[in-house]
Design an enzyme around this catalytic site. Structure first.
Site, PDB file in Angstrom:
ATOM      1  N   HIS A  26     -40.204  24.640 -31.682  1.00 41.99           N
ATOM      2  CA  HIS A  26     -39.412  25.857 -31.506  1.00 41.99           C
ATOM      3  C   HIS A  26     -38.693  26.284 -32.773  1.00 41.99           C
ATOM      4  O   HIS A  26     -38.518  25.512 -33.694  1.00 41.99           O
ATOM      5  CB  HIS A  26     -38.401  25.702 -30.363  1.00 41.99           C
ATOM      6  CG  HIS A  26     -37.277  24.758 -30.624  1.00 41.99           C
ATOM      7  ND1 HIS A  26     -37.320  23.434 -30.267  1.00 41.99           N
ATOM      8  CD2 HIS A  26     -36.059  24.949 -31.191  1.00 41.99           C
ATOM      9  CE1 HIS A  26     -36.181  22.845 -30.589  1.00 41.99           C
ATOM     10  NE2 HIS A  26     -35.399  23.746 -31.174  1.00 41.99           N
ATOM     11  N   ARG A  30     -29.436  32.372 -33.176  1.00 43.92           N
ATOM     12  CA  ARG A  30     -28.120  32.459 -32.545  1.00 43.92           C
ATOM     13  C   ARG A  30     -27.948  33.873 -31.998  1.00 43.92           C
ATOM     14  O   ARG A  30     -28.292  34.840 -32.671  1.00 43.92           O
ATOM     15  CB  ARG A  30     -27.031  32.150 -33.565  1.00 43.92           C
ATOM     16  CG  ARG A  30     -26.977  30.704 -33.943  1.00 43.92           C
ATOM     17  CD  ARG A  30     -25.847  30.402 -34.946  1.00 43.92           C
ATOM     18  NE  ARG A  30     -25.781  28.976 -35.177  1.00 43.92           N
ATOM     19  CZ  ARG A  30     -26.497  28.340 -36.100  1.00 43.92           C
ATOM     20  NH1 ARG A  30     -27.320  29.014 -36.865  1.00 43.92           N
ATOM     21  NH2 ARG A  30     -26.389  27.040 -36.236  1.00 43.92           N
ATOM     22  N   GLU A  93     -35.771  29.233 -29.074  1.00 46.35           N
ATOM     23  CA  GLU A  93     -34.470  28.767 -28.591  1.00 46.35           C
ATOM     24  C   GLU A  93     -33.424  29.802 -28.966  1.00 46.35           C
ATOM     25  O   GLU A  93     -33.288  30.168 -30.128  1.00 46.35           O
ATOM     26  CB  GLU A  93     -34.105  27.429 -29.249  1.00 46.35           C
ATOM     27  CG  GLU A  93     -32.702  26.959 -28.924  1.00 46.35           C
ATOM     28  CD  GLU A  93     -32.277  25.750 -29.740  1.00 46.35           C
ATOM     29  OE1 GLU A  93     -31.071  25.611 -29.974  1.00 46.35           O
ATOM     30  OE2 GLU A  93     -33.144  24.958 -30.149  1.00 46.35           O
ATOM     31  N   ASN A  97     -23.022  30.620 -28.767  1.00 51.03           N
ATOM     32  CA  ASN A  97     -21.716  30.004 -28.967  1.00 51.03           C
ATOM     33  C   ASN A  97     -20.731  30.792 -28.113  1.00 51.03           C
ATOM     34  O   ASN A  97     -20.553  31.996 -28.307  1.00 51.03           O
ATOM     35  CB  ASN A  97     -21.336  30.027 -30.444  1.00 51.03           C
ATOM     36  CG  ASN A  97     -22.237  29.129 -31.259  1.00 51.03           C
ATOM     37  OD1 ASN A  97     -22.267  27.935 -31.063  1.00 51.03           O
ATOM     38  ND2 ASN A  97     -23.025  29.725 -32.146  1.00 51.03           N
ATOM     39  N   HIS A 120     -38.134  36.678 -40.180  1.00 47.83           N
ATOM     40  CA  HIS A 120     -38.505  37.242 -38.886  1.00 47.83           C
ATOM     41  C   HIS A 120     -39.274  36.224 -38.057  1.00 47.83           C
ATOM     42  O   HIS A 120     -39.721  35.208 -38.566  1.00 47.83           O
ATOM     43  CB  HIS A 120     -39.358  38.505 -39.066  1.00 47.83           C
ATOM     44  CG  HIS A 120     -40.672  38.253 -39.741  1.00 47.83           C
ATOM     45  ND1 HIS A 120     -40.826  38.305 -41.111  1.00 47.83           N
ATOM     46  CD2 HIS A 120     -41.892  37.928 -39.249  1.00 47.83           C
ATOM     47  CE1 HIS A 120     -42.084  38.032 -41.425  1.00 47.83           C
ATOM     48  NE2 HIS A 120     -42.758  37.794 -40.306  1.00 47.83           N
ATOM     49  N   GLU A 166     -41.812  40.803 -36.140  1.00 44.34           N
ATOM     50  CA  GLU A 166     -43.061  41.402 -36.586  1.00 44.34           C
ATOM     51  C   GLU A 166     -43.982  41.524 -35.381  1.00 44.34           C
ATOM     52  O   GLU A 166     -44.056  40.621 -34.546  1.00 44.34           O
ATOM     53  CB  GLU A 166     -43.707  40.532 -37.656  1.00 44.34           C
ATOM     54  CG  GLU A 166     -44.983  41.109 -38.219  1.00 44.34           C
ATOM     55  CD  GLU A 166     -45.555  40.253 -39.347  1.00 44.34           C
ATOM     56  OE1 GLU A 166     -46.498  40.719 -39.996  1.00 44.34           O
ATOM     57  OE2 GLU A 166     -45.065  39.120 -39.569  1.00 44.34           O
TER      58      GLU A 166
END
Length: 179
Positions: A26, A30, A93, A97, A120, A166
Site C-alpha cells: 500500500h 493523510r 491507506e 489524524n 501522484h 493520474e
C-alpha cells in the site's frame, strides 16, 4: 528468456533471494476529513473499504481501500480480513489524524507545490473519455485534461485533499515516451 526488468544504471538484474516474496502492499495519504475522502474514493473512484483501524491513544485512524474484482472472495472474519488486506497488492491507506476535519485552515502538502516531493497516485481506466465525463459529472477538479499539454491521453485530477491522481487508459499508451 522471459522479461524480468529494464536495464538502467543502478538496476540489479536479479531479485535478491531475501526479497523474493515481497509484495508492494500500500501507499498512504493523510486526509483532513475521512467522510469527504471516503465519499470520493468509494463513490467516484469505485474503491471499497477493506478495514478501518483506530488508534485512540495516538488519535488517528487508518482506512484501507482497494479496487476489488466483482465477486472477490474477501474474508468476513475481521482478523482474517486484516491479514488478507496486508497481503494483497494495490491498497490505498488513508490516514486521518483526529481533529483535522474541524480546523478550517488545516491543509496537507500535496507534494506538487514547492518543495516538491510526492507526486501522484494513478488509476488505469478502461475508457479515458468515459472517465473524464464521469469526473466532470461529479465536479472533480482537473489538473490536466487528456488533450492538454504535450503528453496526450493522460489526465490528472485532484482528490478532496488536493492530491493528484493520474488517469490513464493502458491501450492508448504503447508509444508513451517514444519520439
Amino acid at each position: 528468456m522471459a522479461f524480468t526488468t529494464e536495464s538502467h544504471p543502478g538496476v540489479h538484474a536479479d531479485v535478491p533471494a531475501a526479497a523474493r516474496g515481497f509484495v508492494f502492499n500500500h501507499s498512504m495519504l493523510r486526509v483532513k476529513d475521512p467522510a469527504v475522502s471516503l465519499g470520493f474514493y468509494t463513490g467516484v473512484m469505485g474503491m471499497r473499504v477493506l478495514r478501518k483501524l483506530d488508534f485512540p491513544e495516538m488519535k488517528f485512524s487508518l482506512y484501507f481501500l482497494a479496487k476489488l474484482e466483482e465477486g472477490a472472495a474477501v474474508p468476513d472474519d475481521v482478523a482474517a480480513r486484516t491479514r488478507w488486506t496486508f497481503g494483497r497488492e494495490g491498497v490505498l491507506e488513508l490516514t486521518h489524524n483526529w481533529g483535522t476535519e474541524s480546523d478550517p485552515a488545516f491543509r496537507y502538502h500535496d507534494g506538487n507545490a514547492q518543495p516538491q516531493g510526492f507526486g501522484h497516485i494513478c488509476f488505469s481506466v478502461p475508457d479515458l473519455k468515459a472517465a473524464v465525463d464521469w469526473f466532470d459529472e461529479n465536479q472533480v477538479p482537473f489538473v490536466k485534461r487528456p488533450e492538454q499539454g504535450r503528453m496526450k491521453d493522460v489526465a490528472f485530477i485532484k482528490d478532496p485533499d488536493g492530491y493528484w491522481i493520474e488517469i490513464v487508459q493502458a491501450d492508448l499508451l504503447g508509444q508513451l515516451g517514444q519520439s
